[in-house]
Motif scaffolding. Structure first.
Motif, mmCIF file in Angstrom:
data_model
loop_
_atom_site.group_PDB
_atom_site.id
_atom_site.type_symbol
_atom_site.label_atom_id
_atom_site.label_comp_id
_atom_site.label_asym_id
_atom_site.label_seq_id
_atom_site.Cartn_x
_atom_site.Cartn_y
_atom_site.Cartn_z
ATOM 1 N N MET A 320 1.040 -1.230 -0.208
ATOM 2 C CA MET A 320 0.078 -0.157 -0.002
ATOM 3 C C MET A 320 0.831 1.321 -0.063
ATOM 4 O O MET A 320 0.403 2.288 -0.233
ATOM 5 C CB MET A 320 -1.065 0.138 1.304
ATOM 6 N N ALA A 321 2.090 1.143 0.326
ATOM 7 C CA ALA A 321 2.900 2.297 0.292
ATOM 8 C C ALA A 321 3.758 2.515 -1.066
ATOM 9 O O ALA A 321 4.468 3.426 -1.274
ATOM 10 C CB ALA A 321 4.186 2.232 1.456
ATOM 11 N N MET A 322 3.463 1.454 -1.984
ATOM 12 C CA MET A 322 3.894 1.686 -3.216
ATOM 13 C C MET A 322 3.134 2.689 -4.260
ATOM 14 O O MET A 322 2.082 3.092 -3.765
ATOM 15 C CB MET A 322 4.198 0.334 -3.830
ATOM 16 N N ASP A 323 3.940 2.919 -5.415
ATOM 17 C CA ASP A 323 2.820 3.627 -6.385
ATOM 18 C C ASP A 323 1.681 2.781 -6.826
ATOM 19 O O ASP A 323 2.115 1.642 -6.785
ATOM 20 C CB ASP A 323 3.738 4.114 -7.757
ATOM 21 N N GLU A 324 0.904 3.445 -7.224
ATOM 22 C CA GLU A 324 -0.566 2.731 -7.754
ATOM 23 C C GLU A 324 -0.405 1.671 -8.661
ATOM 24 O O GLU A 324 -0.811 0.544 -8.869
ATOM 25 C CB GLU A 324 -1.699 3.796 -8.136
ATOM 26 N N PRO A 325 0.471 1.985 -9.959
ATOM 27 C CA PRO A 325 0.844 0.974 -11.001
ATOM 28 C C PRO A 325 1.393 -0.029 -10.505
ATOM 29 O O PRO A 325 1.092 -1.369 -10.708
ATOM 30 C CB PRO A 325 1.512 1.974 -11.800
ATOM 31 N N VAL A 326 2.238 -0.014 -9.317
ATOM 32 C CA VAL A 326 3.110 -1.071 -8.732
ATOM 33 C C VAL A 326 2.023 -2.016 -7.864
ATOM 34 O O VAL A 326 2.351 -3.041 -8.000
ATOM 35 C CB VAL A 326 4.203 -0.789 -8.136
ATOM 36 N N GLN A 327 1.243 -1.207 -7.159
ATOM 37 C CA GLN A 327 0.175 -1.894 -6.472
ATOM 38 C C GLN A 327 -0.861 -2.998 -7.397
ATOM 39 O O GLN A 327 -0.961 -3.919 -7.186
ATOM 40 C CB GLN A 327 -0.704 -1.024 -5.779
ATOM 41 N N ALA A 328 -1.180 -2.263 -8.573
ATOM 42 C CA ALA A 328 -1.994 -3.280 -9.482
ATOM 43 C C ALA A 328 -0.942 -4.380 -10.165
ATOM 44 O O ALA A 328 -1.555 -5.636 -10.045
ATOM 45 C CB ALA A 328 -2.309 -2.465 -10.560
ATOM 46 N N LEU A 329 0.165 -4.048 -10.260
ATOM 47 C CA LEU A 329 1.098 -5.190 -10.835
ATOM 48 C C LEU A 329 1.265 -6.507 -9.790
ATOM 49 O O LEU A 329 1.525 -7.563 -10.090
ATOM 50 C CB LEU A 329 2.409 -4.735 -11.069
ATOM 51 N N SER A 330 1.245 -6.003 -8.609
ATOM 52 C CA SER A 330 1.571 -6.944 -7.508
ATOM 53 C C SER A 330 0.412 -8.210 -7.606
ATOM 54 O O SER A 330 0.720 -9.221 -7.155
ATOM 55 C CB SER A 330 1.358 -6.287 -6.124
ATOM 56 N N TRP A 331 -0.872 -7.884 -7.987
ATOM 57 C CA TRP A 331 -1.636 -9.038 -8.283
ATOM 58 C C TRP A 331 -1.387 -10.200 -9.317
ATOM 59 O O TRP A 331 -1.913 -11.217 -9.269
ATOM 60 C CB TRP A 331 -3.048 -8.524 -8.616
ATOM 61 N N LEU A 332 -0.154 -9.783 -10.146
ATOM 62 C CA LEU A 332 0.192 -10.922 -11.117
ATOM 63 C C LEU A 332 0.963 -11.769 -10.571
ATOM 64 O O LEU A 332 1.544 -12.616 -10.982
ATOM 65 C CB LEU A 332 0.618 -10.199 -12.110
ATOM 66 N N PHE A 333 1.591 -11.605 -9.083
ATOM 67 C CA PHE A 333 2.498 -12.685 -8.646
ATOM 68 C C PHE A 333 1.775 -13.623 -7.761
ATOM 69 O O PHE A 333 1.089 -13.282 -6.785
ATOM 70 C CB PHE A 333 3.396 -11.769 -7.955
ATOM 71 N N PRO A 334 1.910 -14.960 -7.903
ATOM 72 C CA PRO A 334 1.216 -16.079 -7.058
ATOM 73 C C PRO A 334 1.669 -15.787 -5.601
ATOM 74 O O PRO A 334 0.963 -16.092 -4.744
ATOM 75 C CB PRO A 334 1.694 -17.151 -7.648
ATOM 76 N N LEU A 335 3.070 -15.385 -5.371
ATOM 77 C CA LEU A 335 3.678 -15.419 -3.944
ATOM 78 C C LEU A 335 2.852 -14.312 -3.182
ATOM 79 O O LEU A 335 2.871 -14.323 -1.892
ATOM 80 C CB LEU A 335 5.266 -15.157 -4.155
ATOM 81 N N HIS A 337 -0.158 -13.492 -3.388
ATOM 82 C CA HIS A 337 -1.551 -14.032 -2.916
ATOM 83 C C HIS A 337 -1.393 -15.194 -1.702
ATOM 84 O O HIS A 337 -2.125 -15.322 -0.921
ATOM 85 C CB HIS A 337 -2.358 -14.695 -3.961
ATOM 86 N N TYR A 338 -0.244 -15.867 -2.113
ATOM 87 C CA TYR A 338 0.310 -16.892 -0.857
ATOM 88 C C TYR A 338 0.468 -16.188 0.435
ATOM 89 O O TYR A 338 0.030 -16.615 1.345
ATOM 90 C CB TYR A 338 1.425 -17.530 -1.178
ATOM 91 N N LEU A 359 -7.600 -16.441 -2.734
ATOM 92 C CA LEU A 359 -7.861 -17.719 -2.721
ATOM 93 C C LEU A 359 -8.444 -17.842 -4.451
ATOM 94 O O LEU A 359 -7.728 -18.774 -5.169
ATOM 95 C CB LEU A 359 -8.955 -18.377 -2.098
ATOM 96 N N ALA A 360 -9.300 -16.963 -4.777
ATOM 97 C CA ALA A 360 -9.522 -16.736 -6.262
ATOM 98 C C ALA A 360 -8.499 -16.690 -7.188
ATOM 99 O O ALA A 360 -8.345 -17.283 -8.439
ATOM 100 C CB ALA A 360 -10.778 -15.962 -6.461
ATOM 101 N N ALA A 361 -7.624 -15.843 -6.744
ATOM 102 C CA ALA A 361 -6.196 -15.501 -7.510
ATOM 103 C C ALA A 361 -5.603 -16.657 -7.876
ATOM 104 O O ALA A 361 -5.089 -16.781 -8.623
ATOM 105 C CB ALA A 361 -5.435 -14.324 -6.857
ATOM 106 N N LEU A 362 -5.166 -17.445 -6.858
ATOM 107 C CA LEU A 362 -4.459 -18.621 -6.945
ATOM 108 C C LEU A 362 -5.102 -19.640 -7.654
ATOM 109 O O LEU A 362 -4.329 -20.562 -8.628
ATOM 110 C CB LEU A 362 -3.973 -19.298 -5.587
ATOM 111 N N ALA A 363 -6.417 -19.793 -7.436
ATOM 112 C CA ALA A 363 -7.153 -20.704 -8.244
ATOM 113 C C ALA A 363 -7.061 -20.333 -9.646
ATOM 114 O O ALA A 363 -6.774 -20.912 -10.632
ATOM 115 C CB ALA A 363 -8.622 -20.910 -8.063
ATOM 116 N N ALA A 364 -6.977 -18.860 -10.017
ATOM 117 C CA ALA A 364 -6.982 -18.572 -11.618
ATOM 118 C C ALA A 364 -5.608 -18.761 -11.937
ATOM 119 O O ALA A 364 -5.444 -19.542 -13.155
ATOM 120 C CB ALA A 364 -7.220 -16.944 -11.339
ATOM 121 N N PHE A 365 -4.592 -18.789 -11.383
ATOM 122 C CA PHE A 365 -3.255 -19.195 -11.780
ATOM 123 C C PHE A 365 -2.915 -20.652 -12.283
ATOM 124 O O PHE A 365 -2.282 -20.894 -13.100
ATOM 125 C CB PHE A 365 -2.151 -18.812 -10.511
ATOM 126 N N ALA A 366 -3.851 -21.500 -11.318
ATOM 127 C CA ALA A 366 -3.805 -22.828 -11.707
ATOM 128 C C ALA A 366 -4.492 -23.242 -12.810
ATOM 129 O O ALA A 366 -4.021 -24.261 -13.609
ATOM 130 C CB ALA A 366 -4.509 -23.584 -10.526
#
Length: 387
Positions: A320-335, A337-338, A359-366
């Motif tokens: 939450m302390a990162m820039d907004e584009p980086v916050q959005a990019l963080s959702w693309l990493f399975p770690l 969500h883990y 939980l849904a994000a990890l299922a989407a990666f699978a």
């Protein structure tokens, strides 16, 4: 279909046993990584970090302050420097993490209530060490002024209760949830080790599919599945998934059962998290190969994504302390969500509903392989491997 799955799984087991790289990357290296990180931080916190003192006053009062600083658990006074320049040079050479500067006349000004200035300097090149040294240096500066104030007020006839009320008008009652010992092993090992495990899962998944293309066995693999790429992928990844699940369960038993890391979320949540992490990692590895049907390029993508995951997980620096584009990019990493599922449901014990999106994000990666299965099949049947 079940027979085809069984034959492909047995074929994959023979490949795993024949090629030693699988044994090292799937079992040996994860075990070594787990033992390395947990033993490196076995003390919980860094202890006796080197600090120094520049004491130009050199009185009994300042020497008492230095002794108190040296008595702290996290700091150890290893040197006395005559000047600030020499102490600063020692910090720059990584000999010490910080130093306390007591100017000449500090004791006289304290006794005459003229507010002397005591300075402390610390390095944040290492965030953990710098923060702990800062806490000790700030505490010793506060204790010094409080000790002199206490002696002065006692000489004027104040009672101990009046002195305590004056020096500390508001008493703080702090409670550190789940990890009252501030054990950094609990905070760091629970994200670093899973991140390394995911790195190996990414690489082995992409490597196992890429070698089919490299050694020209892709058509044989697809023919064994009757031309069904879904059967081929499930049969190939099933033995790997079982090995990775065994290693992950062993890691969880070691850190939560033997080392006693807090886990109020329960065993069931840990098992679910292990299964989701393995399936999501394998799904991403298949997807990476599907995007770039090349052994070298797919493994490069997996390596890059796994290394970036350590920064994007949010354990070292809050998302939450990162820039907004980086916050959005963080959702693309399975770690990421883990880590959030672990923090919310295992570490803090909140219900799974509080972390349903992760939980849904990890299922989407699978499920990502569904997007590239046709491309993988086409690559196995028509592509020619180019080194």
């Amino acid at each position: 279909m079940l027979k085809r799955l069984l034959y492909i799984a047995l074929r994959e087991c023979r490949i795993l046993l024949k090629n030693p790289i699988y044994g090292f990357c799937m079992v040996v290296f994860p075990v070594v990584t787990t033992l390395f990180f947990t033993s490196m931080m076995s003390d919980g916190q860094p202890l006796d970090m080197p600090v120094a003192v520049v004491d130009e006053d050199n009185t009994s009062t300042t020497r008492s302050l230095i002794q108190r600083l040296d008595a702290f658990q996290n700091s150890q006074v290893v040197a006395h420097y005559p000047t600030v320049s020499e102490a600063r040079r020692a910090i720059q050479q990584n000999q010490i993490y910080g130093f306390l500067y007591i100017p000449r006349g500090t004791t006289d000004q304290l006794l005459s209530s003229r507010q002397p200035k005591v300075s402390f300097y610390y390095s944040l090149a290492s965030v953990t060490a710098g923060s702990l040294v800062f806490k000790d240096l700030k505490t010793i500066a506060t204790l010094g002024s409080a000790a002199v104030g206490q002696a002065t007020m006692r000489a004027r006839g104040f009672t101990d209760e009046q002195i305590q009320t004056f020096l500390q008008p508001i008493r703080l009652d702090m409670h550190l949830l789940q990890n009252p010992q501030t054990n950094y092993n609990v905070y760091l090992s629970t994200v670093l080790i899973p991140g390394v495990l995911m790195l190996f899962m990414f690489l082995i998944t992409a490597y196992s599919i890429g070698t089919e293309l490299k050694f020209g066995t892709g058509r044989e693999w697809i023919d064994m599945a009757g031309g069904n790429i879904l059967v081929a992928l499930i049969g190939k990844l099933l033995p790997q998934a079982l090995v990775f699940l065994t290693v992950t369960f062993a890691y969880e038993y070691y850190v939560f059962g033997i080392l006693g890391f807090p886990h109020p979320g329960g065993v069931g949540m840990m098992i679910l998290l292990a299964v989701l992490s393995v399936l999501a990692s394998q799904g991403f590895g298949v997807f990476a190969f599907g995007l770039m049907p090349s052994l070298r390029m797919s493994m490069s993508i997996c390596s890059l994504w796994a290394v970036l995951s350590f920064s994007m997980a949010g354990s070292a620096f809050p998302i939450m302390a990162m820039d907004e584009p980086v916050q959005a990019l963080s959702w693309l990493f399975p770690l990421r969500h883990y880590y959030m599922l672990y923090q919310i449901c295992v570490f803090n014990g909140y219900p799974l509903l509080e972390a349903w999106f992760h939980l849904a994000a990890l299922a989407a990666f699978a499920l990502l392989p569904w997007l590239v299965m046709k491309k993988i099949k086409n690559a196995m049947l028509t592509y020619v491997y180019i080194p």
